[in-house]
Design an enzyme around this catalytic site. Structure first.
Site, short mmCIF file in Angstrom:
data_model
loop_
_atom_site.label_atom_id
_atom_site.label_comp_id
_atom_site.label_asym_id
_atom_site.label_seq_id
_atom_site.Cartn_x
_atom_site.Cartn_y
_atom_site.Cartn_z
N SER A 235 -30.92 -18.60 -33.52
CA SER A 235 -29.82 -19.50 -33.16
C SER A 235 -28.44 -19.07 -33.63
CB SER A 235 -30.11 -20.91 -33.68
OG SER A 235 -30.12 -20.94 -35.10
N LYS A 280 -27.26 -29.68 -37.41
CA LYS A 280 -26.23 -28.66 -37.60
C LYS A 280 -24.82 -29.25 -37.48
CE LYS A 280 -29.07 -24.71 -36.38
NZ LYS A 280 -29.23 -23.49 -35.57
#
Length: 341
Positions: A235, A280
């Site tokens: 990611s 996140k």
């Protein structure tokens, strides 16, 4: 006195039970917001200058659930609970999972380098030498012969340079085909034989039961080193590519801003979705990020971007959430960004 001793004994037993509950694992994993930190210390392009502002890596913290963390997922909206089978492949151990995630990180870094050097007009070359085994399916033939980290260079006399080379060769052959593999294991060449069979859950399809990634070696000028330590997963591709380009370029891409984000990245510059976008967003906000790049998935209904916007509203996050479909989208946004000063 006797009553006090009894109370103390009960409290002692309760204390021991509570401590033991911490160490009793459950068949679940818990994820929560991880870190958001500047990528500058992780990336070193030879001769690079230091600009104002930062590109930030965001992570999700994941651990085996105990009774307390399990209960916590019902009281904290950004702590998520997953069954083991949602995280681990069939027959995969925690160590196997970590190995797979670290290999995904290697792929992510390679794609980041390709995109950044291409954008900056700098020299790079790609050498593909086989495919790396990153997962073995239990009860399938490969699990008895191959090991994680093996590099397959040939199937029979056919040289393997890509994932497609490998999968097309295996899938185009009938069930029960005996394949001769040329592999590299711990730096040594070896030949092994594996016979394909039908998949238990997909009886119309046969194979040997492996997951693979391409074994890519990059040469660049100027040289670049990326020390991702023990961070795993794919990611960080987008943000690594932005940090590398910023170090390659004469311009200051961040322009004094604290810029976080996430998204997988392929060598063609396409930004893909990731897990844990809500967590996140929280991590980046706490770390002081002003801008966050989120995968837009071409406007998909339940895209990472839309989930990020929803989370930001629910938690009163003031960061600007920017949708991106490609690496070029992020570069264009940054080139039009005004300086923080």
């Amino acid at each position: 006195m006797e009553k006090r001793i009894k109370i103390l004994n009960v409290l002692l037993v309760l204390g021991i039970v509570m401590i033991l509950l911490v160490f009793i694992p459950l068949p679940y994993y818990v994820t929560k917001p991880g870190l958001a930190e500047p990528l500058g210390p992780y990336v070193n392009v030879a001769g690079a200058k230091k600009d104002d502002g930062d590109f930030m890596l965001t992570t999700v913290s994941m651990s085996k659930a105990n009774i307390y963390s399990y209960i916590g997922t019902y009281t904290n909206s950004v702590h998520h609970l997953y069954k083991e089978k949602e995280i681990l492949s069939e027959g995969e151990s925690n160590d196997d999972y970590q190995f797979r995630q670290l290999r995904y990180m290697e792929e992510s870094k390679q794609a980041a380098i390709v995109n950044a050097y291409k954008e900056a007009g700098k020299s790079y070359s790609i050498n593909k030498t086989g495919v790396v085994i990153i997962s073995l399916l239990k009860d399938m033939p490969a699990s008895k012969v191959l090991k994680l980290g093996d590099i397959v260079t040939k199937v029979g006399e056919k040289e393997i340079h890509s994932v497609n080379d490998f999968t097309n060769t295996i899938s185009s052959s009938p069930t029960g085909t005996n394949f001769q593999f040329s592999i590299i294991r711990n730096g040594k060449n070896k030949k092994v034989s594996i016979t394909s069979k039908q998949f238990k859950d997909e009886p119309k399809r046969s194979g040997i039961g492996v997951s693979i990634v391409e074994n890519i070696k990059l040469s660049t000028n100027p040289k670049v080193e990326i020390d991702s330590e023990e961070i795993g997963g794919p990611s960080a591709g987008l943000m690594f590519a932005l940090e590398i380009y910023d170090q390659l370029s004469e311009e200051n891409l961040a322009k004094g801003h604290e810029i976080a984000g996430t998204g997988t990245l392929d060598t063609e510059g396409v930004v893909g979705p990731i897990g844990g976008i809500s967590q996140k967003i929280i991590a980046a906000s706490k770390a002081g990020a002003e801008i966050f790049f989120a995968p837009n998935e071409n406007g998909k209904r339940n895209s990472n971007y839309k989930e990020a916007v929803k989370t930001a509203k629910e938690h009163n996050v003031k960061m600007k959430i920017v949708p991106v479909n490609t690496y070029a989208d992020a570069i264009e946004y940054l080139k039009n960004l005004k300086s923080s000063s």
